[in-house]
Design an enzyme around this catalytic site. Structure first.
Site, PDB file in Angstrom:
ATOM      1  N   ASP A 285     -13.251   1.022   3.015  1.00  0.00           N
ATOM      2  CA  ASP A 285     -12.335   1.868   3.780  1.00  0.00           C
ATOM      3  C   ASP A 285     -12.722   1.875   5.250  1.00  0.00           C
ATOM      4  O   ASP A 285     -12.510   2.873   5.957  1.00  0.00           O
ATOM      5  CB  ASP A 285     -12.275   3.295   3.235  1.00  0.00           C
ATOM      6  CG  ASP A 285     -10.998   4.034   3.648  1.00  0.00           C
ATOM      7  OD1 ASP A 285     -10.058   3.368   4.099  1.00  0.00           O
ATOM      8  OD2 ASP A 285     -10.946   5.269   3.519  1.00  0.00           O
TER       9      ASP A 285
ATOM     10  N   HIS B  66      -9.939   4.929  -4.054  1.00  0.00           N
ATOM     11  CA  HIS B  66     -10.738   6.161  -4.019  1.00  0.00           C
ATOM     12  C   HIS B  66     -10.904   6.784  -5.412  1.00  0.00           C
ATOM     13  O   HIS B  66     -12.003   6.788  -5.940  1.00  0.00           O
ATOM     14  CB  HIS B  66     -10.184   7.179  -3.024  1.00  0.00           C
ATOM     15  CG  HIS B  66      -9.779   6.615  -1.720  1.00  0.00           C
ATOM     16  ND1 HIS B  66     -10.671   5.922  -0.916  1.00  0.00           N
ATOM     17  CD2 HIS B  66      -8.592   6.605  -1.059  1.00  0.00           C
ATOM     18  CE1 HIS B  66     -10.042   5.511   0.179  1.00  0.00           C
ATOM     19  NE2 HIS B  66      -8.787   5.906   0.105  1.00  0.00           N
TER      20      HIS B  66
ATOM     21  N   HIS C 243      -3.393   4.672  -2.387  1.00  0.00           N
ATOM     22  CA  HIS C 243      -4.317   5.730  -1.975  1.00  0.00           C
ATOM     23  C   HIS C 243      -4.071   6.899  -2.926  1.00  0.00           C
ATOM     24  O   HIS C 243      -2.970   7.454  -2.976  1.00  0.00           O
ATOM     25  CB  HIS C 243      -4.047   6.164  -0.540  1.00  0.00           C
ATOM     26  CG  HIS C 243      -4.701   7.462  -0.185  1.00  0.00           C
ATOM     27  ND1 HIS C 243      -5.929   7.526   0.431  1.00  0.00           N
ATOM     28  CD2 HIS C 243      -4.312   8.739  -0.393  1.00  0.00           C
ATOM     29  CE1 HIS C 243      -6.259   8.796   0.598  1.00  0.00           C
ATOM     30  NE2 HIS C 243      -5.300   9.562   0.101  1.00  0.00           N
TER      31      HIS C 243
ATOM     32  N   LYS D 250       0.861  -1.192   0.000  1.00  0.00           N
ATOM     33  CA  LYS D 250       0.000   0.000   0.000  1.00  0.00           C
ATOM     34  C   LYS D 250       0.895   1.238   0.000  1.00  0.00           C
ATOM     35  O   LYS D 250       1.813   1.356   0.814  1.00  0.00           O
ATOM     36  CB  LYS D 250      -0.890  -0.005   1.250  1.00  0.00           C
ATOM     37  CG  LYS D 250      -1.656   1.297   1.515  1.00  0.00           C
ATOM     38  CD  LYS D 250      -2.795   1.508   0.543  1.00  0.00           C
ATOM     39  CE  LYS D 250      -3.614   2.758   0.890  1.00  0.00           C
ATOM     40  NZ  LYS D 250      -4.364   2.649   2.140  1.00  0.00           N
TER      41      LYS D 250
END
Length: 420
Positions: A332, A264, A244, A203
């Protein structure tokens, strides 16, 4: 009720309906023969193996176990809040909280999750890898976890926790091993640490966020060179990278760097969404949080950012759906409370998805994202990850809120008919 053991006798599950995910059709009646951890046969067998246990679940629909591709089990609680402030928590306490959140998530029908990134002092220990091991060993109940270890972020970046709390310099700093990395050499080291100790996905924070104090929402935070280095390290080890990422420029940089999944994507342009569709880049839209995430207690500057970004984000998700971007479900959590994936399914439908496609986002598309072809549909030879919901989820995907039965790997973890 203690979970029924997967090494017990064969089990025949009977129900009024069964969802064929690929066809987007209900099969009536529904039946599955489960032996060990796997589905042995779909439909009513001509002959039952000796000793088969029959579970008649009644007027419900059998679905594959659902998957949530963005959670943080180590934060939040049943209503996404904690009675403690970050400086009152240690890794042991966070792990105990995660055990509770994992159990809740499984009992709500989510049998696989990606835990996308710790951002807390641990001395370099990957708490989500430890939790995964405990679940896999049967010590605690929870979903199958694809752990990311520590999220990789620059100093002051979106998942630098000292930024979130506006700490003074020198208060609770994180090391490179804990994910705060600057420059090509450090980001490579940070990724290698996560891989060495068991991460199965990397991530990275490629852009600012709505709840970031340091700059506008979506501003690119890592350089193109740093993003390429992170992706190179992960891909050479066979791992995918989830970013992200909200701003359009940052999204394009991440896609060009070879990042596999955008989390997102709130401020994406049509051109960038088209590039995602062309290259097969996944999107985890987390669109329900734009409607339900509480911001009333946030800093007024952050409230203003949310008021500006969230409506644009909802529209962006609709455009992504219309352009055929591969969307996998993610909540999330705890931005949406743990175990409330039905909110994301319903939001995807409101954005323009057919309920069948929303269910695929939580099953087959999610399975593709994590390269797990042993789950995501009800088919012979696949893992017996099975849930039951009342009614017809193709007519009303909201029925996924009312899970009444959960089986993971042939073990029953919830059966409301037995009062468990």
């Amino acid at each position: 009720m203690a979970p029924a053991r997967a090494d017990g006798p064969p089990t025949l599950l009977r129900a009024a309906r069964l969802l064929d995910v690929d066809k987007g059709e209900l099969v009536r009646p529904g039946a599955l023969l489960v032996t060990g951890e796997h589905i042995a046969e779909v439909g009513e067998p001509e002959r039952l193996p000796e000793g088969t246990v029959i579970r008649d679940l009644g007027d419900v629909t059998l679905l594959p176990g659902l998957m949530d591709m963005e959670v943080n089990l180590f934060l939040g609680g049943p209503d996404h809040r904690s009675p403690l402030i970050p400086v009152q928590e240690d890794p042991a306490l966070r792990t105990l909280r995660a055990v509770t959140n994992a159990r809740r998530t499984l009992h709500r029908g989510y049998t696989t999750v990606r835990n996308l990134g710790l951002f807390v002092q641990t001395g370099g220990v990957l708490l989500d890898v430890a939790l995964k091991k405990a679940i896999d060993l049967g010590w605690v109940d929870g979903p199958r976890i694809v752990p990311a270890g520590h999220a990789i972020a620059p100093t002051g970046g979106h998942l630098d926790p000292t930024m979130f709390q506006a700490f003074a310099p020198g208060v609770l700093p994180l090391t490179v091993e804990e994910g705060i990395a600057n420059g090509v050499a450090e980001v490579r080291k940070a990724v290698r640490h996560q891989i060495k100790y068991g991460a199965q996905v990397i991530k990275v924070c490629a852009s600012n966020g709505v709840m970031s104090h340091t700059g506008p929402a979506g501003a690119q935070q890592y350089s193109d060179e740093e993003l390429r280095a992170i992706t190179d390290e992960a891909h050479r080890a066979g791992l995918k990278v989830a970013a992200h990422c909200m701003g359009d420029t940052a999204m394009r940089a991440a896609i060009e760097a070879g990042i596999d999944c955008i989390e997102h994507g709130f401020l994406a342009s049509d051109a960038t969404l088209g590039l995602m569709a062309e290259r097969g880049t996944f999107l985890v839209a987390t669109t329900s949080l734009t409607e339900s995430m509480p911001t009333a207690h946030a800093d007024p500057v952050l409230q203003a950012k949310a008021a500006d970004v969230f409506p644009r984000a909802r529209e962006s998700t609709s455009r992504a759906i219309a352009r055929g971007v591969r969307i996998a479900l993610g909540t999330d959590a705890p931005a949406v409370p743990h175990g409330r994936g039905h909110l994301e399914l319903a939001a995807l439908v409101r954005r323009g998805m057919h309920p069948a496609d929303a269910l695929r986002a939580a099953t087959t598309v999610a399975a593709d994202l994590i390269d797990a072809q042993d789950r995501g549909r009800l088919a012979a030879g696949l893992l017996a990850d099975v849930i039951a919901v009342p009614g017809d989820p193709l007519a009303d995907v909201g029925v996924t809120e009312k899970v009444t039965f959960v089986m993971k790997g042939g073990r029953v973890y919830r059966d409301d008919a037995e009062g468990a």
